[in-house]
Enzyme design. Structure first.
Site, PDB file in Angstrom:
ATOM      1  N   THR A  53       0.164 -21.014 -72.020  1.00 15.60           N
ATOM      2  CA  THR A  53      -0.561 -21.311 -70.786  1.00 15.60           C
ATOM      3  C   THR A  53       0.371 -21.955 -69.781  1.00 15.60           C
ATOM      4  O   THR A  53       1.491 -22.333 -70.101  1.00 15.60           O
ATOM      5  CB  THR A  53      -1.774 -22.227 -71.060  1.00 15.60           C
ATOM      6  OG1 THR A  53      -2.665 -22.139 -69.972  1.00 15.60           O
ATOM      7  CG2 THR A  53      -1.353 -23.666 -71.284  1.00 15.60           C
ATOM      8  N   LYS A  80      -9.329 -23.203 -67.951  1.00 15.69           N
ATOM      9  CA  LYS A  80      -8.636 -24.297 -68.640  1.00 15.69           C
ATOM     10  C   LYS A  80      -8.675 -25.602 -67.859  1.00 15.69           C
ATOM     11  O   LYS A  80      -7.947 -26.529 -68.167  1.00 15.69           O
ATOM     12  CB  LYS A  80      -7.187 -23.891 -68.891  1.00 15.69           C
ATOM     13  CG  LYS A  80      -7.068 -22.620 -69.712  1.00 15.69           C
ATOM     14  CD  LYS A  80      -5.655 -22.126 -69.723  1.00 15.69           C
ATOM     15  CE  LYS A  80      -5.586 -20.746 -70.334  1.00 15.69           C
ATOM     16  NZ  LYS A  80      -4.246 -20.178 -70.242  1.00 15.69           N
ATOM     17  N   GLY A  97      -6.690 -30.552 -66.928  1.00 14.81           N
ATOM     18  CA  GLY A  97      -6.330 -29.245 -67.446  1.00 14.81           C
ATOM     19  C   GLY A  97      -5.694 -29.418 -68.809  1.00 14.81           C
ATOM     20  O   GLY A  97      -5.175 -30.486 -69.129  1.00 14.81           O
ATOM     21  N   SER A 127       3.562 -23.239 -71.811  1.00 16.20           N
ATOM     22  CA  SER A 127       4.758 -22.411 -71.937  1.00 16.20           C
ATOM     23  C   SER A 127       5.374 -22.071 -70.590  1.00 16.20           C
ATOM     24  O   SER A 127       6.587 -21.947 -70.474  1.00 16.20           O
ATOM     25  CB  SER A 127       4.431 -21.127 -72.695  1.00 16.20           C
ATOM     26  OG  SER A 127       3.449 -20.392 -71.995  1.00 16.20           O
ATOM     27  N   ALA A 181       4.039 -17.145 -63.691  1.00 21.36           N
ATOM     28  CA  ALA A 181       3.431 -15.978 -64.341  1.00 21.36           C
ATOM     29  C   ALA A 181       4.371 -14.770 -64.328  1.00 21.36           C
ATOM     30  O   ALA A 181       4.327 -13.942 -65.242  1.00 21.36           O
ATOM     31  CB  ALA A 181       2.107 -15.631 -63.667  1.00 21.36           C
ATOM     32  N   CYS A 232       6.977 -16.153 -67.335  1.00 22.55           N
ATOM     33  CA  CYS A 232       6.463 -16.508 -68.661  1.00 22.55           C
ATOM     34  C   CYS A 232       5.491 -15.430 -69.149  1.00 22.55           C
ATOM     35  O   CYS A 232       4.434 -15.227 -68.547  1.00 22.55           O
ATOM     36  CB  CYS A 232       5.760 -17.864 -68.597  1.00 22.55           C
ATOM     37  SG  CYS A 232       5.021 -18.345 -70.186  1.00 22.55           S
ATOM     38  N   SER A 278       1.714 -16.392 -69.772  1.00 22.72           N
ATOM     39  CA  SER A 278       0.887 -16.799 -68.629  1.00 22.72           C
ATOM     40  C   SER A 278       0.548 -15.566 -67.799  1.00 22.72           C
ATOM     41  O   SER A 278       1.233 -14.555 -67.873  1.00 22.72           O
ATOM     42  CB  SER A 278       1.634 -17.808 -67.753  1.00 22.72           C
ATOM     43  OG  SER A 278       1.944 -18.965 -68.486  1.00 22.72           O
TER      44      SER A 278
END
Length: 186
Positions: free
Chosen positions: A14, A46, A58, A137, A170, A173, A176
């Protein structure tokens, strides 16, 4: 995933980013839930608001564990008159000393209008430098992007910086995604 969580060397799966610019505090999260190398869900939520949107939170890590921590945090906030720092410290103390809580595999970012805090199972309550915090992550990617955007003289709002930073994370990773949710502290 479990090995990383148990060793507290880093939470995977995440990206959570919280930042303050001027008087505006926002927290952003991606929507991906991964199980190993498989995407289980792409639209997870989240983030939570607490105390009538005066506190936002979060999580990264196990969903069930995070909800347990949210419930414990809410109890601490009620007990300590919504004082975020004191409540977070009390939660971290319990988390570190309680045999059941020590097994929880999650981390939290919590914020109110004055504070941004990272709360971990090691008993840490960390107030980040530069009014930017990130976990998960993709956290380091989002943190780096947000720091870069905050360091230049930009007309972007806190929400715009968070969104751009989350999209950069995003892109890098694989744990994500681009389904970004943002909450503001009121």
């Amino acid at each position: 995933m479990s090995d990383n969580l148990n060793n507290n060397t880093g939470l995977r799966g995440t990206t959570i980013l919280c930042l303050k610019k001027g008087n505006e505090i926002v927290i952003a999260a991606d929507g991906q839930v991964s199980l190993g190398n498989m995407v289980m869900k792409s639209t997870a939520r989240k983030l939570r608001t607490l105390c009538n949107n005066k506190i936002v939170a979060g999580f990264a890590g196990s969903t069930a564990d995070a909800f347990t921590l949210f419930e414990r945090l809410e109890t601490k906030l009620e007990k300590h008159s919504n004082q975020l720092v004191r409540s977070a410290v009390e939660l971290a103390k319990d988390w570190r000393t309680d045999k059941y809580l020590r097994r929880l595999e999650a981390m939290l970012i919590v914020a109110d209008k004055n504070n941004i805090l990272i709360v971990s199972g090691n008993g840490d309550v960390i107030e980040p430098e530069n009014n930017i915090a990130a976990i998960g992550s993709g956290g380091f990617f989002a943190l780096s992007a947000a720091r870069a955007l905050m360091s230049i003289d930009t007309p972007l709002s806190a929400e715009e910086i968070a969104l751009k930073s989350m999209h950069i994370a995003a892109d890098i990773c694989i744990m994500s995604n681009h389904n970004i949710i943002i909450e503001k502290v009121i």
